[in-house]
Design an enzyme around this catalytic site. Structure first.
Site, mmCIF file in Angstrom:
data_model
loop_
_atom_site.group_PDB
_atom_site.id
_atom_site.type_symbol
_atom_site.label_atom_id
_atom_site.label_comp_id
_atom_site.label_asym_id
_atom_site.label_seq_id
_atom_site.Cartn_x
_atom_site.Cartn_y
_atom_site.Cartn_z
ATOM 1 N N TYR A 51 60.618 -4.954 -76.238
ATOM 2 C CA TYR A 51 61.770 -5.376 -77.036
ATOM 3 C C TYR A 51 61.413 -6.557 -77.949
ATOM 4 O O TYR A 51 60.995 -7.617 -77.470
ATOM 5 C CB TYR A 51 62.947 -5.780 -76.146
ATOM 6 C CG TYR A 51 63.424 -4.722 -75.179
ATOM 7 C CD1 TYR A 51 63.136 -3.364 -75.368
ATOM 8 C CD2 TYR A 51 64.170 -5.069 -74.055
ATOM 9 C CE1 TYR A 51 63.582 -2.404 -74.473
ATOM 10 C CE2 TYR A 51 64.619 -4.109 -73.159
ATOM 11 C CZ TYR A 51 64.315 -2.783 -73.373
ATOM 12 O OH TYR A 51 64.753 -1.837 -72.477
ATOM 13 N N PRO A 199 75.758 3.917 -69.701
ATOM 14 C CA PRO A 199 76.963 4.393 -69.009
ATOM 15 C C PRO A 199 78.126 4.708 -69.936
ATOM 16 O O PRO A 199 79.024 5.471 -69.567
ATOM 17 C CB PRO A 199 77.314 3.221 -68.083
ATOM 18 C CG PRO A 199 76.759 2.014 -68.787
ATOM 19 C CD PRO A 199 75.475 2.492 -69.411
ATOM 20 N N LYS A 202 76.887 5.708 -75.756
ATOM 21 C CA LYS A 202 76.931 5.226 -77.150
ATOM 22 C C LYS A 202 78.354 4.936 -77.625
ATOM 23 O O LYS A 202 78.699 5.149 -78.784
ATOM 24 C CB LYS A 202 76.251 6.223 -78.083
ATOM 25 C CG LYS A 202 74.759 6.365 -77.816
ATOM 26 C CD LYS A 202 74.074 7.236 -78.845
ATOM 27 C CE LYS A 202 72.558 7.246 -78.609
ATOM 28 N NZ LYS A 202 71.857 8.127 -79.557
ATOM 29 N N LEU A 205 82.495 6.645 -74.330
ATOM 30 C CA LEU A 205 83.258 6.467 -73.107
ATOM 31 C C LEU A 205 83.900 5.078 -73.025
ATOM 32 O O LEU A 205 84.351 4.654 -71.968
ATOM 33 C CB LEU A 205 82.363 6.716 -71.885
ATOM 34 C CG LEU A 205 81.801 8.138 -71.792
ATOM 35 C CD1 LEU A 205 80.798 8.257 -70.656
ATOM 36 C CD2 LEU A 205 82.934 9.154 -71.611
#
Length: 303
Positions: A51, A199, A202, A205
């Protein structure tokens, strides 16, 4: 915030972890997000040498320096940046892992890494050699435990058979139930924990629902299917609570899951995610409804 044991280790992680890839590169903003996570009781912070060319590890280490003994830092190895920083190559060799861990330790500013994860993996890797590297690092005190970050069932099975991994990080959500077919049961049976990522699929949800939808759909869901399914899910299981709560609690309902690692680019996101994890668990009936409305997809490759 509640904690769960990672595999058979003595690591106990909060049910919500912070995925640090999303905190950005500006130190003040990144620090405020990490401090907000600490205020919410989060003790699990996940980064990687990949990262931001290692800058993410550095930011995380600086922000957590004063609470190092109270928190759990997980990072990853296996992807080697090209000198020009235009891309990276896969290198799971023992020599590279044992060299790169020292760079991660230096960037984080710590003497040890709580959970060191192989950032990928294929069946063509020198798996025995890779495992040997992690075992030596553990014996030498550079790492406390090691795990795998992979969605490949065939690779995961090899590490379950041959190594002493305590965790596997993988994508898992209401809209990506592929791990339920074989991987989650296998890991649970062997006392290995799952740390989930993605979870909220994207943002699909989250409470923004279809605002985040793409014409391409999501995995094996078409846009039309998402337009049909998401409102029904909202009505059936999220009429009186946020969709974020339902999404995170769905992951936590699986006994193999130790922690849900969610990214956050603002302090508000941290607070929303923390409140979602502290909310009421899903009932067995709610889990049944979710499974009935969504696809029990399977991994078509890497079986």
């Amino acid at each position: 915030m509640k904690k769960r044991q990672v595999g058979k280790s003595d690591l106990f992680v909060t049910e919500l972890g912070l995925g640090c890839m999303s905190i950005g590169t500006e130190e003040k903003a990144a620090r405020s997000i990490i401090e907000a996570a600490l205020e919410e009781g989060i003790n699990y912070f996940d980064t990687a040498d990949l990262y931001d060319f290692g800058d993410n590890e550095q930011l995380v280490g600086k922000a957590l320096k004063d609470v190092r003994e109270q928190i759990i830092i997980a990072t990853k190895v296996g992807n080697r940046w090209h000198k020009e920083r235009t891309g990276w190559s896969w290198d799971p060799s023992k020599a590279y892992i044992k060299e790169e861990v020292k760079n991660s330790l230096k960037r984080i500013g710590t003497d040890y890494i709580d959970l060191y994860q192989l950032h990928g993996g294929t069946l063509d890797d020198p798996i025995d050699e890779t495992i040997e590297a992690f075992e030596e690092l553990k014996a030498e005190g550079f790492i406390r435990y090691y795990g795998l970050s992979s969605i490949r069932p065939n690779v995961i099975r090899e590490y379950v058979k041959k190594s002493s991994i305590v965790s596997v990080m993988m994508q898992y959500s209401i809209l990506d139930r592929r791990p339920e077919e074989t991987v989650l049961p296998l890991l649970h049976e062997n006392g290995i924990s799952v740390v989930t990522r993605g979870p909220l699929a994207k943002g699909l949800l989250s409470d923004k629902l279809l605002d985040k939808a793409s014409e391409k759909g999501y995995l094996d869901y078409t846009l039309e299917e998402l337009q049909d399914i998401l409102p029904v899910l909202k009505e059936k299981v999220a009429s009186s609570r946020s969709f974020t709560e339902v999404a995170l609690q769905y992951n936590l309902a699986n006994p193999a899951v130790a922690s849900v690692v969610a990214g956050a680019s603002s302090t508000d996101q941290i607070k929303r995610n923390a409140n979602a994890v502290r909310s009421q668990p899903l009932t067995n009936e709610e889990v049944r409804i979710i499974k009935a409305l969504t696809k029990a997809s399977i991994y078509s490759e890497h079986r």
